[in-house]
Design an enzyme around this catalytic site. Structure first.
Site: not given
Ligand code: PLP
Length: 436
Positions: A144, A236, A264
């Site tokens: 994701y 990511d 995060k």
């Molecule tokens: C949470 C998440 C995102 C998206 O971040 P948001 O701040 O919710 O837009 C992207 N990549 C990973 C791996 C994530 O866990």
């Protein structure tokens, strides 16, 4: 007080907010029931509007690592707010945060702040395309990367629960043209690339299809294959960054990407994302280069203050604690499942625990989706009734942090033992209403 109950508030919310929530998984649809509305939180605990206390493993899906309302972070935000909440001009804290990231993650020679993880991955993809002059991107099934059009296809997290989950582009409203240049590959297998590929984007530890760890050689194999065809490797690290180790997953596994995305943890619970990488690549961004990227609230004073405060709490001792607590929690949950005879596997990395309702550790998305969603839902509610809040979705992970002390983890494990027995009993028909 009017609307003081969770149910009444949810009804009221549903009238003015689609599904009553601002992010789909929060609506409890895949586990059933209605969500609790949080009134406040402290350390490992949250309290809902009815005054019920929960030991919280959601922790804002990983945005919180040092516990809720950690005084150092609250104080930093308060102090920053007193000086104004946004200026539209550069500030010292932006420089300090970029330096703090670059110092911990050497592949990030330069860093740009944005306001969410989605913005970080979206901007990194644009930069990769702009810098290489190529258009194709490769992503992995079950990873994701936020809700950007080109990256939603075959995503984990809440997307896995949509009816459109098995289709490309993965969501209504995304035109076929937006994913025409997206190739999806199975996780943990190094794909063969060609010279049309601008970048490969990957969660170096997959934490949105439960917890799926990279197979031996997978990340290094991606590095080599990208180098072979001149594609960029984008990690990511929105979840793993500053969580699975001081230098994130790339530090832990010793593979250096060209670009990295964060979010995060580096916002300390405020709205933050960032992306960084090799200076020569980052210098393709405006105003130096032709790749446009901007943001009214980028590098926001409150968010950078919170992020700096969060990072300053994360010393070597903190990472040892994050490791130990996740390990103990995973072992406690595993013992609970084993003791109850419930088929499940747990896995742990610092600050992360995965739950999988199946008979082996999943290695890719096909595996991960074979988790018993009904068992997760039943376990989730068993835990909630015992005052433990897991994420209301089978593809999310648990986020034990610095505030989850031994006593908290013992209580969670104890609740898990009872909840697991209850799930097994319900399955064998004991204590459940007759069908029909
Ligand atoms: C949470 C998440 C995102 C998206 O971040 P948001 O701040 O919710 O837009 C992207 N990549 C990973 C791996 C994530 O866990």
């Amino acid at each position: 007080m009017a609307d003081a109950s969770n149910d009444a508030l949810f009804e009221r919310a549903e009238r003015v907010i689609p599904g009553g929530v601002n992010s789909p998984v929060r609506a409890f649809r895949s586990v059933g029931g209605t969500p609790y509305f949080v009134a406040r939180a402290n350390g490992p605990r949250v309290w809902d509007v009815e005054g019920t206390e929960y030991l919280d493993l959601v922790q804002s899906y990983g945005a919180i690592i040092a516990g809720h309302a950690r005084p150092e972070i609250v104080d930093a935000v308060r102090a920053a707010a007193g000086d104004g909440t946004s200026y539209g001009a550069p500030t010292l804290r932006e420089v300090l945060l970029a330096e703090a990231i670059a110092e911990r993650v050497p592949s990030c020679e330069k860093v740009r702040m944005v306001s969410s993880g989605t913005e970080a991955t979206m901007s990194a993809i644009r930069l990769a395309r702009g810098a290489t002059g190529r258009t194709r991107i490769v992503k992995f099934a079950g990873n994701y990367h936020g809700h950007e059009d080109a990256l939603l296809a075959d995503s984990g997290s809440g997307v896995a629960l949509l009816d459109a989950a098995d289709t490309v582009p993965g969501s209504a409203g995304v035109p076929a043209s937006a994913v025409a240049e997206t190739t999806i590959a199975p996780y943990n297998v190094v794909p063969t690339l060609d010279d049309t590929v601008a970048c490969v984007i990957v969660e170096p530890v997959a934490a949105n299809m439960g917890l799926v760890q990279p197979a031996e050689g997978f990340l290094a194999g991606l590095r080599a294959e990208c180098d072979r065809v001149g594609a960029l490797l984008v990690f990511d690290e929105v979840i793993t960054g500053f969580r699975v180790g001081r230098g994130g997953a790339q530090g832990r596994f010793g593979v250096r990407p060209d670009l990295s995305c964060f979010g995060k943890v580096i916002g300390g619970g405020l709205n933050v994302g960032a992306f960084g990488g090799r200076a020569d690549l980052m210098d393709h961004l405006a105003p130096l280069g032709p790749v446009y990227q901007a943001g009214t609230l980028s590098g926001n004073p409150l968010a950078t203050a919170a992020g700096l405060a969060a990072l300053s709490l994360l010393d070597d001792a903190a990472y040892e604690l994050l490791d130990q607590r996740a390990t103990v929690l995973a072992a406690g949950l595993q013992a609970a499942f084993d003791g109850a005879g419930l088929e499940a596997r747990t896995s742990a990395l610092p600050g992360l625990v995965g739950l999988y309702f199946g008979d082996h550790q999943p290695v890719d998305y096909v595996d991960a989706r074979a988790t018993d969603e009904a068992a997760y839902a039943a376990f989730f509610h068993g835990m909630l009734r015992r005052g433990v809040a897991l994420a209301p979705g089978a593809y999310e992970v648990a986020f034990p942090g610095l505030a989850h002390d031994d006593g908290t983890i013992d209580r969670i494990a104890e609740a898990a033992g009872e909840a697991a027995l209850e799930v097994v009993a319900a399955r064998s028909g004991v204590g459940t209403p007759a069908p029909g």
